[in-house]
Scaffold this active site. Structure first.
Site, PDB file in Angstrom:
ATOM      1  N   ASP A 122       1.010  -1.119  -0.045  1.00 41.02           N
ATOM      2  CA  ASP A 122      -0.008   0.007   0.207  1.00 41.02           C
ATOM      3  C   ASP A 122       1.100   1.176  -0.166  1.00 41.02           C
ATOM      4  O   ASP A 122       2.037   1.215   0.293  1.00 41.02           O
ATOM      5  CB  ASP A 122      -0.996   0.027   1.190  1.00 41.02           C
ATOM      6  N   THR A 123       0.180   2.360  -0.412  1.00 39.53           N
ATOM      7  CA  THR A 123       0.988   3.572  -0.670  1.00 39.53           C
ATOM      8  C   THR A 123       1.823   3.863   0.705  1.00 39.53           C
ATOM      9  O   THR A 123       2.920   4.672   0.659  1.00 39.53           O
ATOM     10  CB  THR A 123       0.077   4.622  -0.901  1.00 39.53           C
TER      11      THR A 123
END
Length: 251
Positions: free
Chosen positions: A116-117
């Site tokens: 995830d970012t």
């Protein structure tokens, strides 16, 4: 026998001993001896026929059970993804992506799974479709290791709960190993290894036992580590690393 033909003057492909020698296994004569000794297989079958021809782009060749790399157009890269980089090859919002890193290698690459970012660390890029499929398919259970900085004093009880398994909205999941690495004021540094590839699974597991994640870094993927890569850096896997990675997923 998708990548193999038996000797005739007009057969396509290249002689197996030549392909092995070109791949750096040994000299052509030594490769012939390996074949005669029954130590070479093509597409799962032991091959002793010195006249055997193979297509190096399709044949799956092993020597002593270890995969021989016969293609040089497959590229697999290990990346230390910084926080804030999106695990896609492009982004309509203009955010930095893995595609920006992949462009350095001059071939079209695709991400192997996601981080995830807000997460950091090891992620792979590859143009080998079969390898990518197996590395991301749950049936192969490739172990990933993370170091999480979590809120609060994470202790043996929480570690046991993660090893025993917790129930998330998408089902039961458990960690393979959990180890407290350090305590930093009001936070704890925890190393977690698991083979699940579910979305944000480490963050959700830690939240489930009452310790939300403040920072998450993936440090290992199978036998691969970050190996001194700084955030934003990437390198192509060596042949030895790639062979070991392929062996983990039966290639």
């Amino acid at each position: 026998m998708r990548g193999r033909t038996t000797d005739t003057a007009g057969s396509g492909g290249e002689r197996l001993q030549k392909v092995l020698a070109h791949a750096g296994v040994a000299s052509r004569r030594a490769c012939e001896n390996l074949m005669l000794a029954g130590r070479v297989s093509v597409d799962g079958d032991v091959c002793r026929e010195l006249g055997t021809r193979v297509d190096p782009h399709t044949a799956v060749i092993h020597v002593d059970g270890k995969r021989v790399l016969t293609r040089d157009d497959h590229v697999t890269v290990v990346v230390n993804k910084p926080r804030g980089v999106v695990s896609t090859m492009s982004d309509p919002q203009g955010r930095p992506t893995l595609g920006d890193i992949a462009a350095r290698f001059g071939v079209r690459l695709y991400h192997v799974g996601r981080l995830d970012t807000d997460s950091e660390g090891l992620i792979l890029l590859s143009n080998d479709g079969e390898l990518t499929h197996r590395l991301t398919h749950p049936s192969w259970e490739v172990t990933k290791t993370y170091v999480a900085t979590v809120d609060g004093s994470f202790g043996p009880g929480e570690a046991k709960r993660l090893r025993d398994g917790v129930v998330l909205e998408d089902g039961h999941v458990c960690a393979d190993r959990v180890r407290v690495k350090d305590r930093l004021g009001a936070t704890t540094l925890v190393e977690i290894s698991l083979h699940s590839g579910r979305n944000r699974v480490v963050r959700r597991m830690c939240a489930e036992v009452g310790h939300p994640v403040k920072r998450l870094v993936r440090t290992r993927f199978g036998a691969l580590s970050l190996a001194g890569l700084k955030p934003g850096q990437a390198r192509r896997l060596s042949n030895e690393e790639l062979v070991d990675l392929m062996s983990e997923v039966g290639l």
